[in-house]
Design an enzyme around this catalytic site. Structure first.
Site, PDB file in Angstrom:
ATOM      1  N   LYS A 139       1.819  -2.223   9.889  1.00  0.00           N
ATOM      2  CA  LYS A 139       0.615  -1.403  10.006  1.00  0.00           C
ATOM      3  C   LYS A 139      -0.109  -1.717  11.310  1.00  0.00           C
ATOM      4  O   LYS A 139      -0.420  -2.875  11.603  1.00  0.00           O
ATOM      5  CB  LYS A 139      -0.329  -1.679   8.827  1.00  0.00           C
ATOM      6  CG  LYS A 139      -0.262  -0.660   7.719  1.00  0.00           C
ATOM      7  CD  LYS A 139      -1.383  -0.919   6.724  1.00  0.00           C
ATOM      8  CE  LYS A 139      -1.519   0.222   5.746  1.00  0.00           C
ATOM      9  NZ  LYS A 139      -2.610  -0.023   4.774  1.00  0.00           N
ATOM     10  N   VAL A 140      -0.393  -0.663  12.064  1.00  0.00           N
ATOM     11  CA  VAL A 140      -1.098  -0.788  13.338  1.00  0.00           C
ATOM     12  C   VAL A 140      -2.229   0.242  13.360  1.00  0.00           C
ATOM     13  O   VAL A 140      -1.994   1.413  13.069  1.00  0.00           O
ATOM     14  CB  VAL A 140      -0.146  -0.527  14.526  1.00  0.00           C
ATOM     15  CG1 VAL A 140      -0.908  -0.559  15.849  1.00  0.00           C
ATOM     16  CG2 VAL A 140       0.990  -1.550  14.541  1.00  0.00           C
TER      17      VAL A 140
END
Length: 368
Positions: A139-140
């Site tokens: 997740k970014v």
């Protein structure tokens, strides 16, 4: 039929917005897969804070790691990676059966890196290597600094769940980063079919913020409508991008579309139906990530039909009316992203503090 299972027949995947070791060990998550058609899982710092600090599930491992002299950061890394690996293994059969479209588990980079491109890239690569599962998604956040990191990671063949998206600007930048990353992967001789990404577009928080601005504007008929309208308009752009000329060559090479994932799907306003943000956003090539209480509600009384493609003109009218009422949706949603980064950072810091307290307590108990 179970409404959660029915989602898949409309082209939407149900992913669980939660993780806890107990659920991995006692069959809860396995039950969601077999009984409810669960096809993936997401986590974030807030979820891990509740899981680790709010239960004794992890105490034995915390005590063992503390006795080994591990730091709080090292302990968190070990706990979270262990859970994510177990979850990835649980969803591996779905990953394989769906030809790598579903069966993913998401783990977020440190929220303190949200404005650090190189730091995000390094942490994402570290986590992807440490978990060592093909169905892991890193997740970014979709911050300005996160966008080039997303492009680089996709180009390196790392699956990415892009989070904290609230408006069309965020979406456009994320989609273009995914496409550019795939182009790089192909040029470098990689297989675009081997990497996947989802674009997590937040829903209910938009209504919470916009509704406050609507109060006193004499536009009560717009209350509770902005989030769904915002999402429907973004979905139309998704179709243009991924079913148009720009993506055609990559699709011919086996690349997957970057599906939209509806995040923040619990109704924050008790005056609204508790399944509002699932009922109104059901459509093909999308994912609904659902937290525990909303899972139970939707299983009980969710309404399943293709709603994402209906009333699109009305959705555009809602957004136009906001502008006519001097409500700047772009400004509001930009602030929501800033607030989201801050909230995840605070949860992460709270988690580390709770771990430090547990570590100290368990070491003291051992010495007594």
């Amino acid at each position: 039929m179970n409404p959660l299972q029915q989602l898949h027949s409309y082209g939407q995947s149900f992913w669980y917005d939660n993780i806890r070791r107990k659920y991995l060990e006692d069959g809860t998550l396995a039950g969601y897969i077999t009984k409810d058609g669960l096809r993936g899982l997401t986590s974030n710092p807030s979820i891990f804070e509740k899981a680790i600090a709010g239960s004794d599930d992890y105490d034995a491992q915390i005590a063992a790691l503390s006795a080994q002299g591990k730091s709080v950061a090292e302990i968190y890394d070990t706990l979270s990676i262990s859970d994510i690996q177990a979850a990835c293994d649980l969803f591996q059969p779905i990953y394989e059966a769906s030809n790598r479209q579903d069966g993913y588990v998401s783990l977020e980079v440190s929220p303190h890196l949200a404005h650090d491109t190189e730091g995000t890239i390094a942490d994402a690569k570290r986590l992807f290597t440490a978990v060592a599962r093909p169905n892991l998604m890193i997740k970014v956040p979709a911050t300005d600094e996160g966008i080039p990191a997303i492009q680089t990671l996709i180009g390196a063949g790392i699956n990415v769940n892009v989070t904290l998206m609230f408006n069309m600007r965020h979406y456009e930048a994320v989609a273009q980063a995914y496409i550019a990353g795939l182009d790089t992967l192909v040029v470098d001789g990689g297989d675009p079919a081997g990497v996947a990404s989802v674009a997590s577009f937040f829903v209910s928080r938009v209504d919470s913020a916009v509704d406050k601005a609507l109060v006193g504007k004499g536009a009560n008929h717009l209350l509770g409508k902005t989030a769904v309208a915002n999402s429907k308009v973004v979905y139309q752009r998704f179709k243009e991008l991924f079913h148009g000329a720009q993506f055609a060559d990559l699709k011919a090479k086996g690349a997957q579309v970057q599906r939209l994932l509806w995040a923040s799907t619990s109704a924050k306003n008790p005056a609204y139906p508790d399944t509002l943000y699932i009922d109104e956003l059901i459509g093909s090539e999308t994912i609904s990530t659902i937290p525990p209480n909303t899972v139970e509600a939707f299983r009980d009384h969710g309404m399943v039909k293709n709603t994402l493609e209906t009333a699109v003109d009305e959705a555009q009218s809602v957004l136009a009316e906001l502008a006519a009422n001097d409500i700047d949706l772009d400004a509001i949603t930009e602030q929501l992203q800033v607030d989201g980064v801050a909230a995840f950072s605070q949860s992460f810091d709270t988690l580390l503090l709770a771990l430090e307290r547990k570590r100290t307590l368990l070491l003291t108990s051992k010495d007594v």
